[in-house]
Design a protein around this motif. Structure first.
Motif, mmCIF file in Angstrom:
data_model
loop_
_atom_site.group_PDB
_atom_site.id
_atom_site.type_symbol
_atom_site.label_atom_id
_atom_site.label_comp_id
_atom_site.label_asym_id
_atom_site.label_seq_id
_atom_site.Cartn_x
_atom_site.Cartn_y
_atom_site.Cartn_z
ATOM 1 N N HIS A 179 0.824 -1.205 0.000
ATOM 2 C CA HIS A 179 0.000 0.000 0.000
ATOM 3 C C HIS A 179 0.862 1.261 0.000
ATOM 4 O O HIS A 179 0.435 2.310 0.496
ATOM 5 C CB HIS A 179 -0.940 -0.010 1.209
ATOM 6 C CG HIS A 179 -1.906 -1.165 1.201
ATOM 7 N ND1 HIS A 179 -2.963 -1.224 0.322
ATOM 8 C CD2 HIS A 179 -1.945 -2.296 1.945
ATOM 9 C CE1 HIS A 179 -3.637 -2.352 0.532
ATOM 10 N NE2 HIS A 179 -3.039 -3.023 1.505
ATOM 11 N N ASP A 180 2.057 1.164 -0.537
ATOM 12 C CA ASP A 180 2.948 2.327 -0.610
ATOM 13 C C ASP A 180 2.478 3.251 -1.727
ATOM 14 O O ASP A 180 2.922 3.161 -2.871
ATOM 15 C CB ASP A 180 4.387 1.869 -0.846
ATOM 16 C CG ASP A 180 5.370 3.044 -0.866
ATOM 17 O OD1 ASP A 180 4.926 4.176 -0.584
ATOM 18 O OD2 ASP A 180 6.556 2.809 -1.166
ATOM 19 N N GLU A 181 1.567 4.151 -1.388
ATOM 20 C CA GLU A 181 0.957 5.018 -2.397
ATOM 21 C C GLU A 181 1.949 6.001 -3.000
ATOM 22 O O GLU A 181 1.778 6.455 -4.126
ATOM 23 C CB GLU A 181 -0.221 5.790 -1.782
ATOM 24 C CG GLU A 181 -1.369 4.886 -1.337
ATOM 25 C CD GLU A 181 -2.512 5.668 -0.736
ATOM 26 O OE1 GLU A 181 -2.266 6.808 -0.287
ATOM 27 O OE2 GLU A 181 -3.647 5.139 -0.705
ATOM 28 N N GLU A 182 3.011 6.327 -2.262
ATOM 29 C CA GLU A 182 3.970 7.327 -2.725
ATOM 30 C C GLU A 182 5.110 6.719 -3.551
ATOM 31 O O GLU A 182 6.008 7.445 -3.994
ATOM 32 C CB GLU A 182 4.552 8.085 -1.534
ATOM 33 C CG GLU A 182 3.529 8.924 -0.773
ATOM 34 C CD GLU A 182 2.939 10.038 -1.627
ATOM 35 O OE1 GLU A 182 3.684 10.635 -2.419
ATOM 36 O OE2 GLU A 182 1.722 10.287 -1.501
ATOM 37 N N LYS A 183 5.095 5.406 -3.755
ATOM 38 C CA LYS A 183 6.155 4.776 -4.545
ATOM 39 C C LYS A 183 6.199 5.376 -5.943
ATOM 40 O O LYS A 183 5.191 5.440 -6.648
ATOM 41 C CB LYS A 183 5.936 3.268 -4.640
ATOM 42 C CG LYS A 183 7.010 2.539 -5.452
ATOM 43 C CD LYS A 183 6.783 1.044 -5.482
ATOM 44 C CE LYS A 183 7.781 0.350 -6.389
ATOM 45 N NZ LYS A 183 9.182 0.524 -5.959
ATOM 46 N N ILE A 194 -0.117 5.919 -6.376
ATOM 47 C CA ILE A 194 -1.481 6.380 -6.139
ATOM 48 C C ILE A 194 -2.088 7.081 -7.359
ATOM 49 O O ILE A 194 -3.308 7.174 -7.492
ATOM 50 C CB ILE A 194 -1.524 7.341 -4.917
ATOM 51 C CG1 ILE A 194 -2.973 7.559 -4.465
ATOM 52 C CG2 ILE A 194 -0.809 8.650 -5.223
ATOM 53 C CD1 ILE A 194 -3.093 8.374 -3.193
ATOM 54 N N ASP A 195 -1.249 7.556 -8.277
ATOM 55 C CA ASP A 195 -1.744 8.283 -9.449
ATOM 56 C C ASP A 195 -2.232 7.354 -10.556
ATOM 57 O O ASP A 195 -2.899 7.805 -11.487
ATOM 58 C CB ASP A 195 -0.637 9.180 -10.026
ATOM 59 C CG ASP A 195 -0.078 10.144 -8.993
ATOM 60 O OD1 ASP A 195 -0.889 10.724 -8.243
ATOM 61 O OD2 ASP A 195 1.153 10.292 -8.931
ATOM 62 N N LEU A 196 -1.911 6.085 -10.474
ATOM 63 C CA LEU A 196 -2.238 5.142 -11.552
ATOM 64 C C LEU A 196 -3.723 4.801 -11.564
ATOM 65 O O LEU A 196 -4.379 4.817 -10.514
ATOM 66 C CB LEU A 196 -1.422 3.864 -11.388
ATOM 67 C CG LEU A 196 0.095 4.029 -11.452
ATOM 68 C CD1 LEU A 196 0.778 2.729 -11.080
ATOM 69 C CD2 LEU A 196 0.533 4.501 -12.838
ATOM 70 N N PRO A 197 -4.269 4.478 -12.736
ATOM 71 C CA PRO A 197 -5.685 4.081 -12.814
ATOM 72 C C PRO A 197 -5.925 2.787 -12.040
ATOM 73 O O PRO A 197 -5.391 1.732 -12.391
ATOM 74 C CB PRO A 197 -5.920 3.867 -14.317
ATOM 75 C CG PRO A 197 -4.789 4.552 -15.006
ATOM 76 C CD PRO A 197 -3.633 4.509 -14.056
ATOM 77 N N PRO A 216 -3.336 19.051 -1.689
ATOM 78 C CA PRO A 216 -2.752 18.134 -0.708
ATOM 79 C C PRO A 216 -3.620 16.893 -0.520
ATOM 80 O O PRO A 216 -4.833 16.999 -0.313
ATOM 81 C CB PRO A 216 -2.719 18.988 0.575
ATOM 82 C CG PRO A 216 -2.658 20.407 0.081
ATOM 83 C CD PRO A 216 -3.486 20.423 -1.173
ATOM 84 N N ASN A 217 -3.005 15.728 -0.676
ATOM 85 C CA ASN A 217 -3.697 14.438 -0.569
ATOM 86 C C ASN A 217 -4.785 14.255 -1.622
ATOM 87 O O ASN A 217 -5.606 13.338 -1.526
ATOM 88 C CB ASN A 217 -4.298 14.259 0.830
ATOM 89 C CG ASN A 217 -3.248 14.293 1.919
ATOM 90 O OD1 ASN A 217 -2.186 13.680 1.787
ATOM 91 N ND2 ASN A 217 -3.520 15.027 2.987
ATOM 92 N N ASP A 262 -8.411 25.165 3.360
ATOM 93 C CA ASP A 262 -7.117 25.830 3.218
ATOM 94 C C ASP A 262 -6.448 25.484 1.895
ATOM 95 O O ASP A 262 -5.843 26.352 1.252
ATOM 96 C CB ASP A 262 -6.196 25.432 4.380
ATOM 97 C CG ASP A 262 -6.631 26.032 5.706
ATOM 98 O OD1 ASP A 262 -7.450 26.976 5.684
ATOM 99 O OD2 ASP A 262 -6.169 25.544 6.756
ATOM 100 N N GLY A 263 -6.561 24.219 1.470
ATOM 101 C CA GLY A 263 -5.936 23.811 0.223
ATOM 102 C C GLY A 263 -6.503 24.542 -0.977
ATOM 103 O O GLY A 263 -5.760 24.994 -1.861
#
Length: 454
Positions: free
Chosen positions: A168-172, A186-189, A395-396, A402-403
């Motif tokens: 679950h390493d979304e930032e890989k 996390i950006d992948l379809p 963000p996220n 705020d974002g």
């Protein structure tokens, strides 16, 4: 003479079968390309196969080609079906389960009497290649999204193998393909890389991966000049690759689309580059807490806005917020988007970042604030924010008060947003150059026209 009488009475040179995927912007995009082809070949019949509901929506825009004819295909939904809120993929899955047989049945009932000269389809409909092969004609699948997303779907096994141990390493970061250093797991379809292999949507994407290399030509709704590395990755995998963008956009100044809610008149009274235009397409809806955060950001910032809002505002916002909105902005059920984005008062586009929306923003030079939902949205956001630098993510990847406020402040500020607008101007130049008489999109369209209408 009715369209049906015209279809049967005319002595057509041949016909081109067109198979549409009836969800989101897919059918409208495909119809845009078909209309361009049809305008240049009045003696060729284009038989457009799509669900009745989708055909009714996309052909009801005031435009007409006397050689483009809509035909109905079953949507695969059981009688009395009621769409369940929160399960947007269910109608798609039901359609896909029956699509191959339903399209074949509809085509068999309508093609008699006119020779078939080619098959054009949404790239998702892989079985169109089998239909074309049986008829011994060219198959032209059309990918309405960008080159990067097609690269991902044509390298599914590579992505699955390299990400198998990432958990679950979304930032890989994707470090095993050129041009993907800014793309994360996390950006992948999800539907193509992480979803259950047995799901109808994942099965469709896998079969598409197997069939597209057999196509006569693959058309992609992009500019090779803006995604050169992606183009180079795709070219060896396909027989022929034609980038033809934008396939469904017309000049806003020549648009005949009505402005029934007075959006343009309202924008005429606003200052240049001051308005936030908000729209998330027709297929997705914000979660309630994000809807509240976006509303709070608008109210607290005081930024004036035009919001193409799907749903009932009275059910979604408090009375106090609606009273503020009445003074600060304009909520409408629908807006003529290309004309709105072309208006000088619009300074930022808050969007889900579907590919057509991305192209429209580029062509009209409007920076984006991006909140991805499904499919290629995540890839588009990273391309916009990290590769092209013509907009901002959040963000996220979600709306917070705020974002949103920080993103709007950056883009709408004449100084802070200057680099974004400069980058956008350069990208817009590439897009317009591709559509000049000797540009890549123009040349590629002419090649496609010759293939299908000669």
């Amino acid at each position: 003479m009715s369209m049906e009488e015209l279809a049967r009475s005319h002595d057509w040179k041949h016909q081109v079968l067109v198979l549409a995927f009836p969800f989101g912007s897919h059918p409208c995009s495909l119809l845009g390309l078909v209309r361009r082809l049809a305008s240049d070949a009045p003696d060729v019949k284009f038989s457009f196969f799509n669900t009745a509901t989708s055909n009714a929506a996309i052909f009801n825009d005031g435009r007409r080609n006397d050689n483009v004819f809509p035909y109905s295909v079953s949507d695969g939904l059981p009688e009395g079906y009621v769409r369940r809120w929160g399960v947007p993929e269910e109608p798609v899955e039901l359609f896909l389960k029956a699509a191959c047989g339903n399209f074949r049945e509809a085509i068999t009932a309508e093609v008699a009497g006119v020779e078939v000269g080619g098959v054009v389809s949404d790239a998702f409909l892989w079985f169109a290649g089998e239909i074309a092969a049986e008829m011994e004609v060219a198959w032209v699948p059309v990918w309405i999204a960008g080159l990067r997303s097609l690269v991902v779907h044509l390298h599914t096994d590579l992505f699955r193998q390299n990400l198998a141990d990432s958990g679950h390493d979304e930032e890989k970061v994707i470090n095993f393909l050129p041009g993907f250093s800014n793309i994360r797991n996390i950006d992948l379809p999800h539907e193509g890389i992480h979803a259950d292999l047995e799901s109808p949507i994942t099965t469709m994407l896998y079969k598409m991966e197997l069939h597209l290399p057999k196509a006569s030509v693959v058309v992609v709704n992009s500019f090779k000049e803006t995604e050169p590395v992606m183009f180079d990755l795709l070219k060896p995998k396909l027989r022929e690759l034609l980038t033809i963008a934008p396939i469904n956009l017309t000049s806003p100044t020549k648009s005949i689309i009505n402005d029934e809610y007075g959006c343009l008149e309202w924008l005429d009274k606003e200052k240049p580059n001051s308005i936030a235009y908000i729209c998330f397409g027709t297929f997705v809806a914000l979660p309630p807490h994000e809807l509240e955060a976006l509303a709070e950001a608008l109210v607290e910032s005081g930024v004036r806005f035009l919001w193409s809002f799907r749903g009932n505002p009275e059910e979604s916002f408090s009375e106090d917020v609606l009273q503020t909105f009445d003074v600060q902005g304009k909520l409408v059920p629908w807006a003529p988007q290309t004309r709105v984005l072309a208006h000088p008062s619009v300074g930022v586009y808050i969007s889900h970042c579907g590919w057509n929306s991305v192209l429209e923003a580029i062509m009209e030079g409007v920076p984006m604030i991006c909140r991805p939902f499904v499919g290629d949205n995540g890839l588009n956001v990273r391309t916009i924010g990290c590769e092209w630098k013509v907009g901002l993510g959040l963000p996220n990847g979600i709306f917070t008060k705020d974002g949103v406020m920080k993103a709007m402040e950056t883009i709408l500020d004449p100084y802070k947003g200057d680099q974004i607008r400069s980058n956008l101007k350069a990208l817009k130049h590439l897009a317009f150059k591709a559509n000049e008489p000797e540009g890549s999109s123009t040349k590629n369209f002419n090649s496609l026209r010759k293939l299908l209408t000669k």
